[in-house]
Design an enzyme around this catalytic site. Structure first.
Site, PDB file in Angstrom:
ATOM      1  N   HIS A 190      -0.500 -11.987   1.307  1.00 15.83           N
ATOM      2  CA  HIS A 190      -1.482 -11.099   0.695  1.00 15.83           C
ATOM      3  C   HIS A 190      -2.275 -11.807  -0.407  1.00 15.83           C
ATOM      4  O   HIS A 190      -3.501 -11.721  -0.459  1.00 15.83           O
ATOM      5  CB  HIS A 190      -0.750  -9.874   0.135  1.00 15.83           C
ATOM      6  N   TYR A 208       0.833  -1.194   0.000  1.00 14.01           N
ATOM      7  CA  TYR A 208       0.000   0.000   0.000  1.00 14.01           C
ATOM      8  C   TYR A 208       0.876   1.256   0.000  1.00 14.01           C
ATOM      9  O   TYR A 208       1.576   1.542   0.984  1.00 14.01           O
ATOM     10  CB  TYR A 208      -0.913   0.042   1.223  1.00 14.01           C
TER      11      TYR A 208
END
Length: 335
Positions: A131, A61
């Protein structure tokens, strides 16, 4: 705020946690547009004040920026109220081109753990998650076993407290659990993405695995504040405007009709459509917590309300006819 035990771990979490994808800023492929860091920190800090006790982030991110913000937050919050930190790895990027790629190689993942520890400025990460088992989602998931074995080593070294996974299907969850203890799954789940109800949620319930639902507001679409006009005015570097099918026709009209129903129910309770959308996700006991996003402190109260709202059977039935059919879990992006 009540606390729920996360799977087989000793972590007890509030029904909602704050996600950090939306506040990661510009300069990367899945940006939500420009974001003021002080607004971000203010939102995170106020959420903690309101009883939210976990923050979900990821290395990718903002290409590390979101984790750095969480690290700053931890310095600003008194130790007695410091939130749990959940982060994710397996998406890596080229430092020059910023191109994002995927790696489950043990050396790569262990290097990611160390990098996250530095950005977060902590000695131990409370929950470390893979992830994606593959990226793009239909790619090869070869390497799950060696990746989880590496994370088990990091756990033994005290670098992480618990191991979770994100975006795994049932077959991949079975492979993961054969290697080491997996305390949670982070899947996409909202009124617009319900495929996990068929097999994934029953599997997690049977396995006593925690579920951390993400995209509960469908990247803001179910918040009640997203209109056609606002979508048209989103900055060009906001990935939702150009690449999310939910923000475009033919889905958009049906999605906004659903939001009207959520808003109507919310009005009867004195809460927003967002709170109803969150309560809809949390209606299932198997869902341990829902990840929500706030870009400014003023948005937090409406999200907290969703953790306190209990929808009646009649209200759930009222929503049912407006749930789009055929909605899957292949979310464009990296959540």
């Amino acid at each position: 705020m009540q606390k729920n035990r996360l799977g087989s771990s000793d972590l007890r979490i509030s029904p909602i946690g704050l996600g950090t994808w939306a506040i990661a800023g510009t300069g990367w492929e899945y940006s939500w547009g420009a974001q003021d860091d002080e607004d971000s920190l203010g939102a995170l800090e106020y959420a903690v004040e309101r009883g939210v006790n976990w923050i979900d982030t990821a290395a990718v991110y903002g290409l590390g920026h979101a984790e750095q913000l969480v690290g700053q937050l931890l310095r600003r919050v008194p130790v007695s109220r410091r939130p749990l930190v959940f982060t994710k790895g397996s998406l890596v990027w080229d430092p020059v081109t910023k191109a994002i790629s995927h790696s489950l190689a043990p050396q790569s993942l262990l290097a990611e753990v160390d990098a996250s520890l530095r950005r977060l400025q902590v000695e131990t990460i409370d929950l470390y998650q893979i992830h994606w088992p593959a990226f793009p989602a239909d790619g090869s998931s070869e390497g799950i076993e060696s990746a989880l074995s590496a994370l088990a080593t990091a756990r033994e070294q005290g670098k992480i407290r618990a191991i979770g996974v994100s975006n795994f299907d049932v077959a991949q969850l079975e492979r993961a659990r054969a290697v080491t203890e997996i305390v949670s799954l982070q899947p996409p789940y909202s009124a617009l993405m319900r495929d996990i109800e068929d097999a994934v949620l029953p599997f997690c319930e049977q396995a006593a695995m925690g579920v951390l639902a993400y995209s509960t507001l469908q990247s803001g679409l179910l918040s009640g504040s997203m209109t056609r006009e606002r979508i048209a005015q989103l900055p060009d570097d906001d990935w939702r405007k150009a690449r999310s099918a939910d923000f475009q026709e033919p889905r958009l009209s049906a999605n906004l009709a659903l939001v009207e129903v959520l808003a109507g129910i919310g009005e009867r309770h004195g809460v927003s459509a967002a709170a109803v959308a969150i309560a809809w996700v949390l209606r299932k006991p198997v869902v341990t917590g829902a990840i929500v996003g706030a870009r400014r402190p003023a948005q937090v109260d409406g999200l907290v309300a969703g953790s306190q709202l209990r929808l009646s059977a009649e209200e759930i039935d009222e929503i049912q006819p407006f749930l789009p059919s055929g909605m899957g879990t292949n979310v464009p992006g990296v959540a």
